[in-house]
Design a protein around this motif. Structure first.
Motif, PDB file in Angstrom:
ATOM      1  N   ARG A   1       0.827  -1.210   0.000  1.00  0.00           N
ATOM      2  CA  ARG A   1       0.000   0.000   0.000  1.00  0.00           C
ATOM      3  C   ARG A   1       0.860   1.260   0.000  1.00  0.00           C
ATOM      4  O   ARG A   1       0.597   2.206  -0.750  1.00  0.00           O
ATOM      5  CB  ARG A   1      -0.938  -0.006   1.206  1.00  0.00           C
ATOM      6  N   ALA A   2       1.886   1.274   0.822  1.00  0.00           N
ATOM      7  CA  ALA A   2       2.754   2.449   0.881  1.00  0.00           C
ATOM      8  C   ALA A   2       3.450   2.688  -0.450  1.00  0.00           C
ATOM      9  O   ALA A   2       3.626   3.845  -0.876  1.00  0.00           O
ATOM     10  CB  ALA A   2       3.783   2.280   2.001  1.00  0.00           C
ATOM     11  N   LEU A   3       3.819   1.611  -1.126  1.00  0.00           N
ATOM     12  CA  LEU A   3       4.492   1.746  -2.415  1.00  0.00           C
ATOM     13  C   LEU A   3       3.568   2.360  -3.452  1.00  0.00           C
ATOM     14  O   LEU A   3       3.930   3.327  -4.131  1.00  0.00           O
ATOM     15  CB  LEU A   3       4.998   0.380  -2.887  1.00  0.00           C
ATOM     16  N   TRP A   4       2.348   1.812  -3.600  1.00  0.00           N
ATOM     17  CA  TRP A   4       1.492   2.363  -4.652  1.00  0.00           C
ATOM     18  C   TRP A   4       0.968   3.744  -4.292  1.00  0.00           C
ATOM     19  O   TRP A   4       0.778   4.594  -5.170  1.00  0.00           O
ATOM     20  CB  TRP A   4       0.381   1.387  -5.064  1.00  0.00           C
TER      21      TRP A   4
ATOM     22  N   LEU B   1       2.922   6.691  -5.555  1.00  0.00           N
ATOM     23  CA  LEU B   1       2.793   7.055  -6.971  1.00  0.00           C
ATOM     24  C   LEU B   1       1.526   7.859  -7.271  1.00  0.00           C
ATOM     25  O   LEU B   1       1.312   8.270  -8.409  1.00  0.00           O
ATOM     26  CB  LEU B   1       2.792   5.787  -7.840  1.00  0.00           C
ATOM     27  N   LEU B   2       0.699   8.094  -6.243  1.00  0.00           N
ATOM     28  CA  LEU B   2      -0.584   8.758  -6.473  1.00  0.00           C
ATOM     29  C   LEU B   2      -0.479  10.169  -7.056  1.00  0.00           C
ATOM     30  O   LEU B   2      -1.378  10.583  -7.792  1.00  0.00           O
ATOM     31  CB  LEU B   2      -1.408   8.783  -5.177  1.00  0.00           C
ATOM     32  N   PRO B   3       0.553  10.914  -6.805  1.00  0.00           N
ATOM     33  CA  PRO B   3       0.617  12.206  -7.495  1.00  0.00           C
ATOM     34  C   PRO B   3       0.715  12.070  -9.014  1.00  0.00           C
ATOM     35  O   PRO B   3       0.408  13.004  -9.751  1.00  0.00           O
ATOM     36  CB  PRO B   3       1.889  12.854  -6.925  1.00  0.00           C
TER      37      PRO B   3
ATOM     38  N   ALA C   1      -1.728   2.951 -10.225  1.00  0.00           N
ATOM     39  CA  ALA C   1      -0.590   2.874  -9.307  1.00  0.00           C
ATOM     40  C   ALA C   1      -0.446   1.469  -8.738  1.00  0.00           C
ATOM     41  O   ALA C   1       0.665   0.921  -8.665  1.00  0.00           O
ATOM     42  CB  ALA C   1      -0.753   3.893  -8.179  1.00  0.00           C
ATOM     43  N   ARG C   2      -1.564   0.862  -8.343  1.00  0.00           N
ATOM     44  CA  ARG C   2      -1.510  -0.507  -7.820  1.00  0.00           C
ATOM     45  C   ARG C   2      -1.006  -1.475  -8.891  1.00  0.00           C
ATOM     46  O   ARG C   2      -0.187  -2.365  -8.612  1.00  0.00           O
ATOM     47  CB  ARG C   2      -2.895  -0.931  -7.327  1.00  0.00           C
TER      48      ARG C   2
ATOM     49  N   THR D   1      12.211   4.690  -7.016  1.00  0.00           N
ATOM     50  CA  THR D   1      12.705   6.050  -7.251  1.00  0.00           C
ATOM     51  C   THR D   1      12.505   6.441  -8.711  1.00  0.00           C
ATOM     52  O   THR D   1      12.078   7.566  -9.019  1.00  0.00           O
ATOM     53  CB  THR D   1      14.190   6.162  -6.876  1.00  0.00           C
ATOM     54  N   ARG D   2      12.788   5.528  -9.608  1.00  0.00           N
ATOM     55  CA  ARG D   2      12.585   5.798 -11.034  1.00  0.00           C
ATOM     56  C   ARG D   2      11.100   5.984 -11.342  1.00  0.00           C
ATOM     57  O   ARG D   2      10.722   6.877 -12.110  1.00  0.00           O
ATOM     58  CB  ARG D   2      13.176   4.661 -11.870  1.00  0.00           C
ATOM     59  N   LEU D   3      10.252   5.165 -10.749  1.00  0.00           N
ATOM     60  CA  LEU D   3       8.813   5.291 -10.992  1.00  0.00           C
ATOM     61  C   LEU D   3       8.264   6.608 -10.443  1.00  0.00           C
ATOM     62  O   LEU D   3       7.409   7.239 -11.064  1.00  0.00           O
ATOM     63  CB  LEU D   3       8.075   4.111 -10.358  1.00  0.00           C
ATOM     64  N   ARG D   4       8.763   7.041  -9.289  1.00  0.00           N
ATOM     65  CA  ARG D   4       8.296   8.301  -8.718  1.00  0.00           C
ATOM     66  C   ARG D   4       8.770   9.509  -9.518  1.00  0.00           C
ATOM     67  O   ARG D   4       8.222  10.606  -9.383  1.00  0.00           O
ATOM     68  CB  ARG D   4       8.740   8.415  -7.250  1.00  0.00           C
TER      69      ARG D   4
END
Length: 277
Positions: free
Chosen positions: A4-7, A10-12, A19-20, A59-62
């Motif tokens: 949950r924290a990971l996806w 990415l919410l912004p 994101a999930r 980090t790359r995904l964000r």
């Protein structure tokens, strides 16, 4: 660190569902986790090396980097295609174009030219789907040609790659049975409405045309094809739906016959077929 924290991180950039899906794809494909393991907090028992790798990928995904670049792979027509920064990521709608060309060519041998091959998704697919075809893939980008060759080799496709600028092609009279192209077709003024993972990371030269010349590549390719296709040969385009009617009119003005259009899976008119008389 939890799923949950990971996806949620990415919410912004993405809505919750996307994101999930992105985080799940990374966990499944890079770390071999099942959905049950993901939901049962399997991330908590990762080893230090895997956790460090996951941190690097997140980090790359964000930074809005597309997950296909992060994983180095995109699925197209049920096949894994290698992708990397500098090469356009295959889009699922382009599968419709490949199926159209393949269905039209299955009963005869064909010489096929893919102009602006990118990752090679069209050229490789047609080489595999159309038995006995002779496929050539051309692009101005050396990286695109290299990635196309990697995909052809890994997927067992026999094709030829050629370094060529689509805007400056010398006619080859009566040479090809089929010419297909998914050229750059997004006007710069459309960029503000596009997602950051595209505008910040995918190659601009594979996406954009000047606002004042939306048919730049279509016109150049149609000019080449009007001489280089064999009589009765077929030209296929993927188009910006905003300019499909203009492309049709241009092709009619150049004397092409048998114009047909086809919708993409989202109901947008995106594909054109034209025949050299």
């Amino acid at each position: 660190m939890t799923y949950r924290a990971l996806w949620e991180s990415l919410l912004p950039l993405y809505d919750a569902g996307e994101a999930r899906a992105i985080v799940r794809m990374v966990l499944e494909e890079r770390f071999g986790m099942s959905m049950a393991e993901i939901l049962c907090d399997g991330i908590a028992v990762m080893g230090d090396e895997s956790r460090t790798e996951l941190d690097r990928l997140m980090t790359r995904l964000r930074d809005a980097e597309p997950v296909q670049y992060v994983l180095g792979e995109a699925q197209f027509m049920g096949r894994p295609f290698h992708v990397e920064p500098g090469v356009l990521i295959p889009r699922p709608e382009t599968e419709t174009l490949c199926r159209w060309v393949a269905d039209d060519c299955r009963t005869s041998l064909a010489t096929i030219l893919d102009i602006g091959c990118g990752s090679g998704c069209i050229a490789v697919t047609l080489a595999l789907e159309i038995g006995g075809s002779a496929v050539t893939a051309c692009d101005l980008s050396a990286k695109a040609l290299a990635v196309t060759q990697v995909n052809a080799t890994s997927l067992g496709a026999d094709l030829t790659t050629v370094h060529q600028d689509a805007l400056h092609m010398s006619p080859e009279p009566d040479h090809w049975d089929v010419i297909v192209s998914n050229p750059p077709y997004i006007c710069r003024r459309e960029q503000s409405a596009m997602h950051a993972n595209v505008t910040r990371h995918e190659p601009a030269e594979a996406l954009y045309v000047p606002d004042e010349a939306p048919l730049l590549f279509y016109d150049a390719i149609a000019t080449y094809a009007s001489v280089s296709l064999k009589r009765g040969g077929r030209l296929y385009f993927e188009c910006n739906p905003l300019y499909l009617n203009e492309v049709m009119k241009m092709l009619e003005g150049r004397g092409y016959d048998g114009l047909q259009t086809l919708d993409d899976p989202f109901g947008k008119k995106r594909f054109i077929q034209a025949i050299r008389p």
